[in-house]
Design an enzyme around this catalytic site. Structure first.
Site, PDB file in Angstrom:
ATOM      1  CD  GLU A   8       5.917  16.119  -5.203  1.00 36.82           C
ATOM      2  OE1 GLU A   8       5.479  15.104  -5.768  1.00 36.82           O
ATOM      3  OE2 GLU A   8       5.774  16.346  -3.984  1.00 36.82           O
TER       4      GLU A   8
ATOM      5  CE  LYS B 188       3.291  13.232   2.459  1.00 35.82           C
ATOM      6  NZ  LYS B 188       3.202  12.411   1.259  1.00 35.82           N
TER       7      LYS B 188
HETATM    8  N1  PSU Z   1       2.824  15.749  -0.380  1.00 30.83           N
HETATM    9  C1  PSU Z   1       1.664  16.264  -0.839  1.00 30.83           C
HETATM   10  N2  PSU Z   1       1.049  15.633  -1.849  1.00 30.83           N
HETATM   11  C2  PSU Z   1       1.588  14.531  -2.438  1.00 30.83           C
HETATM   12  C3  PSU Z   1       2.824  13.992  -1.951  1.00 30.83           C
HETATM   13  C4  PSU Z   1       3.384  14.654  -0.919  1.00 30.83           C
HETATM   14  O1  PSU Z   1       1.178  17.268  -0.347  1.00 30.83           O
HETATM   15  O2  PSU Z   1       0.998  14.017  -3.385  1.00 30.83           O
HETATM   16  C5  PSU Z   1       3.477  12.820  -2.659  1.00 30.83           C
HETATM   17  C6  PSU Z   1       4.937  13.193  -2.951  1.00 30.83           C
HETATM   18  O3  PSU Z   1       5.158  13.032  -4.334  1.00 30.83           O
HETATM   19  C7  PSU Z   1       5.749  12.208  -2.155  1.00 30.83           C
HETATM   20  C8  PSU Z   1       4.835  11.026  -2.193  1.00 30.83           C
HETATM   21  O4  PSU Z   1       7.016  11.969  -2.692  1.00 30.83           O
HETATM   22  O5  PSU Z   1       3.566  11.604  -1.937  1.00 30.83           O
HETATM   23  C9  PSU Z   1       5.207   9.944  -1.207  1.00 30.83           C
HETATM   24  O6  PSU Z   1       4.552   8.768  -1.548  1.00 30.83           O
HETATM   25  P1  PSU Z   1       4.883   7.414  -0.763  1.00 30.83           P
HETATM   26  O7  PSU Z   1       4.388   7.621   0.617  1.00 30.83           O
HETATM   27  O8  PSU Z   1       4.100   6.350  -1.523  1.00 30.83           O
HETATM   28  O9  PSU Z   1       6.347   7.204  -0.850  1.00 30.83           O
END
Ligand code: PSU
Ligand code: MN
Length: 300
Positions: A22, A156
């Site tokens: 990604e 996370k």
């Molecule tokens: N994990 C990381 N850094 C990030 C992300 C995840 O260590 O930047 C990003 C990923 O691209 C994931 C996104 O898909 O955060 C999720 O965002 P949201 O919670 O707005 O859906």
């Protein structure tokens, strides 16, 4: 709309394994220059296994599958890169702006390109308080719909891990713990919540992928790969840092797609960059495992 990097196109034509990566982690997840260093290192880890990396992004009105070194640099340094999930794709294509794909948008494009394995850091999920805010990452929906295996270091710790696992169960996503019975929590190697199945052998993961998809059970796998002991942070410390960061985000009224990048940055600041080190280490670890899974899948 797909534009393949020649290295990726060749691999697909020769039916060699490819791992998708990604790009939001590059644009929104880490500061420059660590972001571009991480992105290059991750690609090299995959190449060292004889597997081709395909970093995915939206640039110049195209879905990019594999980036050149210049494109990687552009993405890592450009201002106002748009964070993309499904609903942002048509806007990014139309306006020819640089868009970084989250796990959700990367899954969509990986599936279009017929890439079966994808490595990231952490999956999005149900946010803490999600039962009121309804903030549930699009990542979970796309994982349920895409026949791709996503290797991540769990969910996370800024999220509600227990509700995220419940949501994945509802959506029919297998949650596999690589060498663990417990769901890893990104910066820390485990959480109190169990995964569905512990698997210690990549050949078994590959076999499950093959049998699932061959039997028309569409949808993704979550392969949860714990951070190594060397980089794992103390649970109590990280929890109190997250509590603080969440309080500040609420005071500043940060919500929606801004909350995840905000929290990642705040946690990094409050840990004196230790969480950033952990983040880089776990992404590399996941890239390595994803390459092994891609090879095992291609072997069968
Ligand atoms: N994990 C990381 N850094 C990030 C992300 C995840 O260590 O930047 C990003 C990923 O691209 C994931 C996104 O898909 O955060 C999720 O965002 P949201 O919670 O707005 O859906
Ligand atoms: Mn969200």
């Amino acid at each position: 709309m797909l534009e393949f990097h020649p290295e990726v196109l060749e691999a697909i034509e020769q039916r060699r394994p490819v791992v998708a990566l990604e790009s939001t982690i590059i644009s929104h997840g880490m500061p420059y220059p660590q972001n571009v260093e991480m992105a290059r290192a991750v690609e090299d880890i995959i190449r060292a296994q004889g597997v081709v990396p395909a970093t995915i992004a939206v640039m110049h009105g195209k879905f990019k599958v594999g980036l050149t070194d210049e494109e990687l640099h552009e993405l890592a340094t450009a201002k106002n890169v748009l964070k993309l999930s499904r609903r942002d794709l048509s806007y990014a294509l139309t306006h020819e702006i640089i868009g970084a794909t989250t796990v959700s948008a990367t899954l969509i494009i990986a599936e279009m390109a017929n890439i079966k394995v994808f490595a990231t850091g952490g999956l999005g999920g149900v946010h803490r308080g999600g039962e009121d805010s309804l903030d549930i990452s699009r990542d979970l929906e796309e994982l349920a719909q895409s026949s791709v295996a996503v290797v991540c270091a769990g969910v996370k710790a800024i999220l509600d891990i227990e509700r995220t696992l419940e949501y994945l169960e509802t959506k029919g996503v297998e949650v596999l713990g690589y060498g663990t019975e417990y769901m890893p929590a990104f910066y820390t190697k485990d959480s109190p919540y169990r995964v569905d199945y512990r698997i210690d052998d990549v050949a078994v993961i590959a076999r499950m992928m093959q049998l699932k998809w061959r039997n028309r059970l569409s949808g993704g796998f979550l392969v949860a790969n714990p951070i190594t002991d060397e980089f794992s942070l103390d649970h109590e410390v990280i929890e109190s840092v997250i509590q603080e960061a969440l309080k500040e985000a609420a005071q500043k009224n940060i919500k929606g797609k801004d909350i995840t990048p905000y929290l990642l940055q705040a946690v990094s600041d409050k840990t004196g960059g230790k969480s950033l080190q952990a983040n880089i280490a776990l992404v590399k670890n996941n890239a390595f495992l994803a390459a092994l899974i891609a090879k095992a899948y291609w072997e069968i």
